[in-house]
Motif scaffolding. Structure first.
Motif, PDB file in Angstrom:
ATOM      1  N   SER A  27      24.703   7.469 -76.833  1.00 35.80           N
ATOM      2  CA  SER A  27      25.372   6.430 -76.053  1.00 35.80           C
ATOM      3  C   SER A  27      24.650   6.194 -74.726  1.00 35.80           C
ATOM      4  CB  SER A  27      26.826   6.828 -75.804  1.00 35.80           C
ATOM      5  OG  SER A  27      27.470   5.890 -74.979  1.00 35.80           O
ATOM      6  N   MET A  30      21.276   4.428 -75.259  1.00 32.57           N
ATOM      7  CA  MET A  30      21.431   2.992 -75.500  1.00 32.57           C
ATOM      8  C   MET A  30      21.638   2.234 -74.192  1.00 32.57           C
ATOM      9  SD  MET A  30      23.788   2.801 -78.955  1.00 32.57           S
ATOM     10  CE  MET A  30      23.934   1.031 -78.757  1.00 32.57           C
ATOM     11  N   GLN A  61      13.906   7.346 -71.833  1.00 37.81           N
ATOM     12  CA  GLN A  61      13.682   6.289 -72.816  1.00 37.81           C
ATOM     13  C   GLN A  61      12.496   6.589 -73.732  1.00 37.81           C
ATOM     14  OE1 GLN A  61      13.896   2.796 -69.918  1.00 37.81           O
ATOM     15  NE2 GLN A  61      14.699   1.863 -71.774  1.00 37.81           N
TER      16      GLN A  61
END
Length: 239
Positions: A27, A30, A61
């Motif tokens: 989560s 994202m 990332q």
């Protein structure tokens, strides 16, 4: 005529920092692009602190998700010096921690904010989330009261050369406090060797007495308002 709540820039900044100090699950990963955009728009942090925090978002990332999760656990769940539960740094496991937790929870409740079951009020992401709901002067004073604890955590992270040190440094910047050099901050007493604490029980082999094989203690941040009003209601959700 109903007055609209005033949105202040520190609200988004505090929420971004709270999110980045949370467990880097799917989560959060994202949400990283949105967090990065919020940082690029940030007007509260100095350029130095903003760029350092941005480096962490880029690392999360681009890096391997399992490595990021393991690094988080190694950083925050296996030593009191870097614990994100602030009162562990002053009260440890003593009885004094209970009343301090109650006082902090009541501070939140007085502003109409209630923690979800299982969440601890001294967890730094929760502290930052609360600051994001307050007017800037109140938020800055609230965080400044905990600056000595943030300095200790930042110094410990900096000694480990952890990218997470940038997030705690940014929280100090938000509090209006200069970040102290790690060598000027007294180091906490040595803790028991991690290998000893996390050792597997012999009899049960793979079973863990200390919880080292269990899933990490993920604490989702969720304040429940008694009313809909908020001086720092964001125009857009950060995460």
């Amino acid at each position: 005529m109903i007055n609209e709540p005033i949105y202040e820039p520190h609200c988004a900044t505090a929420r971004v920092l709270a999110a980045l100090l949370s467990y880097p699950d799917a989560s959060l990963r994202m949400a990283l692009p949105e967090l990065a955009i919020a940082l690029l728009r940030d007007t509260m942090l100095s350029a130095e602190h903003r760029d350092a925090v941005f480096a962490l978002t880029a690392d999360l990332q681009q890096g391997d998700p399992l490595d990021a999760e393991a690094r988080y656990v190694d950083t925050f769940d296996r030593g009191r010096r870097t614990s994100l539960h602030l009162f562990e740094h002053v009260h440890g496991d003593s009885r004094d921690r209970g009343p301090a937790m109650i006082d902090l929870r009541q501070t939140y409740a007085q502003e109409g904010l209630l923690l979800a079951p299982g969440e601890l009020p001294d967890y730094l992401p929760v502290v930052l989330e609360f600051a994001s709901t307050q007017p800037y002067e109140v938020a800055r004073e609230f965080l400044a009261e905990m600056a000595h604890l943030l300095q200790s955590i930042h110094a410990a992270l900096a000694r480990q050369q952890s990218l997470y040190a940038a997030v705690v440094a940014a929280a100090l910047d938000l509090a209006g406090e200069p970040v102290q050099l790690p060598e000027t901050v007294p180091e906490a007493p040595a803790e028991a060797p991690l290998d000893e604490y996390w050792a597997e029980p012999v009899v049960f082999d793979g079973c863990s007495a200390a919880g080292q094989n269990a899933a990490p203690r993920v604490q989702p941040i969720q304040f429940v308002r008694r009313d809909a009003a908020s001086p720092c209601r964001s125009k857009e959700a950060i995460v």
